[in-house]
Motif scaffolding. Structure first.
Motif, PDB file in Angstrom:
ATOM      1  N   TYR A  90      -8.984  -5.209  -2.173  1.00 35.50           N
ATOM      2  CA  TYR A  90      -7.612  -5.265  -1.648  1.00 35.50           C
ATOM      3  C   TYR A  90      -6.756  -6.297  -2.402  1.00 35.50           C
ATOM      4  O   TYR A  90      -5.905  -6.957  -1.810  1.00 35.50           O
ATOM      5  CB  TYR A  90      -7.601  -5.586  -0.142  1.00 35.50           C
ATOM      6  CG  TYR A  90      -8.368  -4.601   0.688  1.00 35.50           C
ATOM      7  CD1 TYR A  90      -7.868  -3.333   0.927  1.00 35.50           C
ATOM      8  CD2 TYR A  90      -9.603  -4.939   1.242  1.00 35.50           C
ATOM      9  CE1 TYR A  90      -8.576  -2.420   1.702  1.00 35.50           C
ATOM     10  CE2 TYR A  90     -10.319  -4.038   2.007  1.00 35.50           C
ATOM     11  CZ  TYR A  90      -9.806  -2.780   2.231  1.00 35.50           C
ATOM     12  OH  TYR A  90     -10.505  -1.892   2.993  1.00 35.50           O
ATOM     13  N   TYR A 142      -2.952  -5.180  -2.643  1.00 37.88           N
ATOM     14  CA  TYR A 142      -2.384  -5.245  -1.298  1.00 37.88           C
ATOM     15  C   TYR A 142      -2.136  -6.699  -0.895  1.00 37.88           C
ATOM     16  O   TYR A 142      -1.092  -7.039  -0.326  1.00 37.88           O
ATOM     17  CB  TYR A 142      -3.347  -4.545  -0.334  1.00 37.88           C
ATOM     18  CG  TYR A 142      -2.907  -4.419   1.096  1.00 37.88           C
ATOM     19  CD1 TYR A 142      -1.586  -4.196   1.445  1.00 37.88           C
ATOM     20  CD2 TYR A 142      -3.844  -4.494   2.119  1.00 37.88           C
ATOM     21  CE1 TYR A 142      -1.207  -4.067   2.769  1.00 37.88           C
ATOM     22  CE2 TYR A 142      -3.476  -4.353   3.442  1.00 37.88           C
ATOM     23  CZ  TYR A 142      -2.155  -4.150   3.764  1.00 37.88           C
ATOM     24  OH  TYR A 142      -1.785  -4.016   5.070  1.00 37.88           O
ATOM     25  N   SER A 143      -3.074  -7.581  -1.224  1.00 33.40           N
ATOM     26  CA  SER A 143      -2.929  -8.999  -0.893  1.00 33.40           C
ATOM     27  C   SER A 143      -1.767  -9.628  -1.664  1.00 33.40           C
ATOM     28  O   SER A 143      -1.006 -10.424  -1.103  1.00 33.40           O
ATOM     29  CB  SER A 143      -4.218  -9.753  -1.208  1.00 33.40           C
ATOM     30  OG  SER A 143      -5.286  -9.247  -0.466  1.00 33.40           O
ATOM     31  N   CYS A 153       0.911  -8.071  -2.826  1.00 33.76           N
ATOM     32  CA  CYS A 153       2.177  -7.547  -2.272  1.00 33.76           C
ATOM     33  C   CYS A 153       2.531  -8.216  -0.950  1.00 33.76           C
ATOM     34  O   CYS A 153       3.694  -8.580  -0.736  1.00 33.76           O
ATOM     35  CB  CYS A 153       2.082  -6.040  -2.086  1.00 33.76           C
ATOM     36  SG  CYS A 153       2.105  -5.135  -3.638  1.00 33.76           S
ATOM     37  N   THR A 154       1.565  -8.377  -0.067  1.00 35.69           N
ATOM     38  CA  THR A 154       1.864  -9.026   1.219  1.00 35.69           C
ATOM     39  C   THR A 154       2.189 -10.496   1.014  1.00 35.69           C
ATOM     40  O   THR A 154       3.001 -11.058   1.763  1.00 35.69           O
ATOM     41  CB  THR A 154       0.695  -8.881   2.204  1.00 35.69           C
ATOM     42  OG1 THR A 154      -0.498  -9.415   1.629  1.00 35.69           O
ATOM     43  CG2 THR A 154       0.482  -7.439   2.592  1.00 35.69           C
ATOM     44  N   ARG A 191      -8.777  -7.644   4.173  1.00 37.25           N
ATOM     45  CA  ARG A 191      -8.029  -6.549   4.794  1.00 37.25           C
ATOM     46  C   ARG A 191      -7.349  -7.005   6.077  1.00 37.25           C
ATOM     47  O   ARG A 191      -6.172  -6.702   6.312  1.00 37.25           O
ATOM     48  CB  ARG A 191      -8.961  -5.367   5.074  1.00 37.25           C
ATOM     49  CG  ARG A 191      -8.224  -4.131   5.568  1.00 37.25           C
ATOM     50  CD  ARG A 191      -9.149  -3.013   5.932  1.00 37.25           C
ATOM     51  NE  ARG A 191      -9.868  -3.355   7.160  1.00 37.25           N
ATOM     52  CZ  ARG A 191     -11.189  -3.316   7.303  1.00 37.25           C
ATOM     53  NH1 ARG A 191     -11.956  -2.925   6.323  1.00 37.25           N
ATOM     54  NH2 ARG A 191     -11.753  -3.660   8.441  1.00 37.25           N
ATOM     55  N   ALA A 232      -4.419  -9.333   5.138  1.00 35.51           N
ATOM     56  CA  ALA A 232      -3.310  -8.597   4.519  1.00 35.51           C
ATOM     57  C   ALA A 232      -2.577  -7.759   5.562  1.00 35.51           C
ATOM     58  O   ALA A 232      -1.336  -7.681   5.556  1.00 35.51           O
ATOM     59  CB  ALA A 232      -3.829  -7.727   3.378  1.00 35.51           C
ATOM     60  N   ASN A 233      -3.315  -7.105   6.455  1.00 27.94           N
ATOM     61  CA  ASN A 233      -2.673  -6.318   7.524  1.00 27.94           C
ATOM     62  C   ASN A 233      -1.867  -7.227   8.451  1.00 27.94           C
ATOM     63  O   ASN A 233      -0.761  -6.870   8.869  1.00 27.94           O
ATOM     64  CB  ASN A 233      -3.715  -5.547   8.336  1.00 27.94           C
ATOM     65  CG  ASN A 233      -4.274  -4.365   7.574  1.00 27.94           C
ATOM     66  OD1 ASN A 233      -3.673  -3.877   6.626  1.00 27.94           O
ATOM     67  ND2 ASN A 233      -5.452  -3.915   7.979  1.00 27.94           N
ATOM     68  N   LEU A 282       1.297  -8.224   6.699  1.00 25.83           N
ATOM     69  CA  LEU A 282       2.245  -7.112   6.709  1.00 25.83           C
ATOM     70  C   LEU A 282       2.917  -6.992   8.072  1.00 25.83           C
ATOM     71  O   LEU A 282       4.135  -6.812   8.170  1.00 25.83           O
ATOM     72  CB  LEU A 282       1.535  -5.801   6.340  1.00 25.83           C
ATOM     73  CG  LEU A 282       2.410  -4.555   6.292  1.00 25.83           C
ATOM     74  CD1 LEU A 282       3.425  -4.677   5.163  1.00 25.83           C
ATOM     75  CD2 LEU A 282       1.553  -3.316   6.125  1.00 25.83           C
TER      76      LEU A 282
END
Length: 171
Positions: free
Chosen positions: A90, A93-94, A96-97, A136, A139-140, A143
């Motif tokens: 991830y 994703y990490s 971007c967040t 995860r 990161a969630n 977000l």
């Protein structure tokens, strides 16, 4: 009278004579022609025979001879890596967040993503799964926090805009 003067006075009045010394110091070697009487002398805490009893061999060579221990060559240590783990890291994703949503949680997610990548390369499946799951989750969460903050910002800006428009209706 100060403590210094009191100590100085005490040291001058109570001088002790040095202990009597023997004619010969105990650490000197005995005379070679004189036979030893009593226990074996020890020099500086070491026995006079440096060979431990398990290495002494009383065979044909005579008493006091010993066998030399056999020295073996050093053994090589081989570290074999297991097959690489294949857990998602991830990383994108990490990042971007971290940049777009919530910086502190994004940084934590990025750290766990990098640890997941390292565990994947080392073949540590357990650590890779644990770090991947934590990356995860963080990161969630980043977000979600970022989305909530954006929605709150939009609501506040809409309220400010409507209040400003109501105060000046024809501008």
């Amino acid at each position: 009278m100060s403590n210094y003067e009191r100590l100085k006075e005490d040291s001058t009045t109570t001088t002790q004579d040095p202990p009597p010394y023997a004619d010969k110091d105990s650490h000197e070697d005995p005379e070679p022609t004189k036979p030893l009487i009593g226990p074996e002398p020890r020099h500086m805490g070491w026995p006079s025979n440096p060979v431990p009893s398990q290495y002494q061999h009383y065979g044909a060579a005579g008493a006091g001879s010993y066998q030399v221990p056999i020295l073996q060559p050093p053994q090589a240590t081989v570290i074999i890596r297991g097959p690489p783990a294949n857990e998602p890291d991830y990383l994108a994703y990490s990042i971007c967040t971290m940049l777009c949503c919530c910086l502190p949680l994004g940084i934590a997610a990025l750290i766990y993503s990098m640890q997941t990548r390292e565990a994947n390369l080392n073949g540590d499946v357990i650590a890779a799964k644990r770090n991947s799951k934590m990356a995860r989750i963080l990161a969630n969460t980043a977000l979600g926090v970022g989305c909530v903050l954006i929605v709150v910002y939009i609501i506040i800006m809409a309220i400010v805009y409507t209040n400003a428009k109501n105060q000046h209706p024809h501008n």
